[in-house]
Motif scaffolding. Structure first.
Motif, short mmCIF file in Angstrom:
data_model
loop_
_atom_site.label_atom_id
_atom_site.label_comp_id
_atom_site.label_asym_id
_atom_site.label_seq_id
_atom_site.Cartn_x
_atom_site.Cartn_y
_atom_site.Cartn_z
N ASP A 173 33.48 44.29 45.93
CA ASP A 173 33.90 44.40 44.53
C ASP A 173 35.42 44.42 44.47
O ASP A 173 36.07 45.19 45.20
N PRO A 174 36.01 43.61 43.59
CA PRO A 174 37.47 43.54 43.55
C PRO A 174 38.13 44.88 43.20
O PRO A 174 39.28 45.12 43.56
N ILE A 175 37.39 45.79 42.54
CA ILE A 175 38.01 47.08 42.19
C ILE A 175 37.43 48.22 43.03
O ILE A 175 38.16 48.90 43.74
N THR A 176 36.10 48.39 43.03
CA THR A 176 35.55 49.53 43.79
C THR A 176 35.47 49.24 45.29
O THR A 176 35.18 50.13 46.08
N GLY A 177 35.72 48.01 45.69
CA GLY A 177 35.59 47.63 47.11
C GLY A 177 36.71 48.11 48.01
O GLY A 177 36.69 47.83 49.20
N MET A 178 37.67 48.81 47.48
CA MET A 178 38.74 49.48 48.24
C MET A 178 39.74 48.50 48.87
O MET A 178 40.49 48.89 49.75
N HIS A 179 39.73 47.25 48.46
CA HIS A 179 40.59 46.29 49.15
C HIS A 179 41.57 45.57 48.22
O HIS A 179 42.05 44.48 48.56
N GLN A 180 41.88 46.17 47.06
CA GLN A 180 42.74 45.48 46.08
C GLN A 180 44.08 45.06 46.67
O GLN A 180 44.64 44.04 46.30
N ILE A 181 44.59 45.88 47.60
CA ILE A 181 45.91 45.63 48.17
C ILE A 181 45.99 44.23 48.79
O ILE A 181 47.03 43.60 48.80
N PHE A 182 44.86 43.75 49.28
CA PHE A 182 44.84 42.46 49.99
C PHE A 182 44.46 41.29 49.09
O PHE A 182 44.26 40.18 49.57
N GLU A 183 44.34 41.59 47.80
CA GLU A 183 43.83 40.58 46.86
C GLU A 183 44.50 39.22 47.02
O GLU A 183 43.85 38.19 47.02
N GLN A 184 45.84 39.26 47.19
CA GLN A 184 46.57 37.98 47.22
C GLN A 184 46.26 37.12 48.45
O GLN A 184 46.43 35.92 48.41
N VAL A 185 45.82 37.76 49.52
CA VAL A 185 45.55 36.95 50.72
C VAL A 185 44.05 36.69 50.95
O VAL A 185 43.69 35.92 51.83
N LEU A 186 43.20 37.34 50.13
CA LEU A 186 41.77 37.14 50.33
C LEU A 186 41.32 35.81 49.75
O LEU A 186 41.86 35.35 48.74
N MET A 187 40.33 35.19 50.39
CA MET A 187 39.75 33.97 49.83
C MET A 187 39.15 34.31 48.46
O MET A 187 38.59 35.39 48.27
N LYS A 188 39.28 33.37 47.52
CA LYS A 188 38.79 33.64 46.16
C LYS A 188 37.34 33.15 46.03
O LYS A 188 37.05 31.99 46.32
N HIS A 189 36.48 34.05 45.60
CA HIS A 189 35.08 33.69 45.43
C HIS A 189 34.63 33.98 44.01
O HIS A 189 35.39 34.49 43.20
#
Ligand code: PMP
Length: 445
Positions: A173-189
């Motif tokens: 999950d983009p918000i509850t998944g705990m990984h927002q910090i990496f949003e810019q480098v994550l593949m977009k799905h």
């Protein structure tokens, strides 16, 4: 309970904890201002023995992994027997009985049609493997049809959690998944809304309208759909309707999308079925297993797929699946996994889980009326109390330890997922501790 019997002297305890604070990262806490860590001396059955003398009833199964309790004689024996032969050999060009037996068992126990097993190191890695399998499958299909590869994206639902590595993070999950910090480098799905109709409620196809629309609009780009079956764990202990999972299977079939089911948390009886997929009577194309696979002894995970997927990948130009971890098929892990699966049946897991579920229904459900409680949920051996406020982790943890239990809440959720051998008295101690902290303002922020 605190019988003060401990194998680590007080001065050793202080120095170990000082060193821990100085040098050791713990998950999801600051390195400069860490949440306290409690020093464990040993664990036995359902009890964690702190070096400081407290005996804690374990409500967490060490993050869903322990099934038959700690320090189990049969699991210990399986490890010792294997270690006496060999602990590990490389899996490229070599194989061994423990891995072969385990893969046979997994094929037999998982839903019909999953026939090939890829062993790896951890849940997150098994998700990486699943995603890679789906992508390599689509690559091989495009190659065979001599068309451009367009199916390179994933589709999932919000509130999901699939691990901490990069491909896995990209479908959390983009918000509850705990990984927002990496949003810019994550593949977009693509993300559909989370399933909203709860397990046990009346079903309506409205719940899949947006998901269907995403499949319909983007299926040419979508390689695979990934979901946690029935229980969205880290995303909020949300138990959803089996018809939702059935609908996902139908949509994947309709649009030629690979269905990946992440059974890492739900596998091996936790929800009342051996695998949560069984609630919807579906077979995914790919299934991930981890956590309880070794009864909580050693990290090990498995990604299973159909013959069709394995064959298509193998028929592609590469001729093989592009993955091969060093510790693939670790013999110690496979040996203890075999023993843990055998114990599951020897111990009549269904009866154990039903016992936990009925005790939780009796004891935990009444907490629903507490002013600080928004909802309580029970499914199989999982019990969750959703609070109206977030917990103060350090404070609530301290109070739980004082009350003789090990429960680690997060966000607004206090949940328990005990080892299957827990007794109703021990369960009652866990629930009483939850009831006690609900009355204490300082445990909430
Ligand atoms: N998928 C799910 C559903 C999980 O709950 C977890 C672990 N919390 C993972 C994947 C990742 O597993 P691991 O921590 O073993 O990498």
């Amino acid at each position: 309970m605190n019988d003060k019997h401990t194998n680590i002297t007080q001065s050793e305890q202080h120095s170990l904890l000082r060193s821990d604070k100085e040098n050791v990262w713990h998950p999801y806490t600051s390195m400069s201002e860490p949440l306290p860590s409690y020093l464990v001396d040993s664990a036995q059955g359902v009890t964690i023995n702190l070096a400081s003398g407290e005996r804690l009833i374990d409500g967490m199964s060490s993050w869903w992994s322990v099934l038959h309790g700690y320090n189990h004689p049969k699991l210990n024996a399986a490890l010792q027997e294997q270690a006496a032969k060999m602990s590990h050999v490389m899996f490229g060009g070599l194989t061994h009985r423990s891995a072969i037996t385990l893969c046979e068992k997994l094929v037999l126990l998982t839903p019909e049609g999953l026939t090939k097993v890829f062993l790896s190191d951890s849940g997150s890695v098994s998700v990486e493997v699943a995603i890679k399998m789906a992508l390599q499958y689509q690559h091989a299909i495009a190659e065979k049809k001599q068309v451009m590869l367009t199916k390179t994206k994933l589709l999932t639902v919000k509130n999901g959690y699939h691990g901490d590595t990069f491909a896995a993070m990209s479908v959390c999950d983009p918000i509850t998944g705990m990984h927002q910090i990496f949003e810019q480098v994550l593949m977009k799905h693509y993300f559909a809304p989370a399933p909203s109709i709860k397990f046990g409620e009346n079903w309506s196809t409205d719940d899949v309208t947006k998901l269907s629309a995403l499949f319909s609009a983007h299926h040419n780009e979508i390689a695979a759909f990934i979901i946690e079956p029935i229980v969205q764990g880290t995303g909020g202990m949300r138990f959803y309707h089996p018809e939702y999972l059935k609908a996902c299977r139908l949509l994947c079939d309709k649009y030629d999308v690979i269905m990946i089911v992440d059974e890492i948390a739900t596998g091996f009886g936790r929800t009342g079925k051996l695998f949560a997929c069984e609630w919807a009577e579906i077979t995914p194309d790919i299934m991930c297993l981890g956590k309880t696979l070794t009864g909580g002894y050693i990290t090990l995970a498995a990604t299973l797929c159909t013959t069709h997927i394995a064959q298509t990948i193998s028929d592609g130009a590469a001729g093989c699946f592009m993955h091969g971890p060093t510790f693939m098929g670790n013999a110690l892990a496979c040996a203890v996994a075999n023993a843990s699966i055998d114990l599951l049946f020897e111990n009549d897991w269904q009866n154990q889980v039903q016992g936990i579920e009925s005790t939780l229904n009796t004891l935990l459900k009444p907490l629903t009326t507490h002013a600080r409680v928004k909802d309580t949920r029970v499914l199989g051996s999982i019990g969750a109390v959703e609070c109206t406020q977030s917990v103060n982790v350090a404070q609530i943890q301290k109070r739980f330890v004082e009350l003789g239990v090990w429960i680690r809440p997060f966000g607004q959720l206090i949940y328990i997922i005990p080892p299957l051998i827990i007794t109703s008295e021990q369960l009652s101690t866990l629930v009483n501790a939850i009831a006690t902290v609900l009355d204490e303002d300082e445990c909430f922020s």
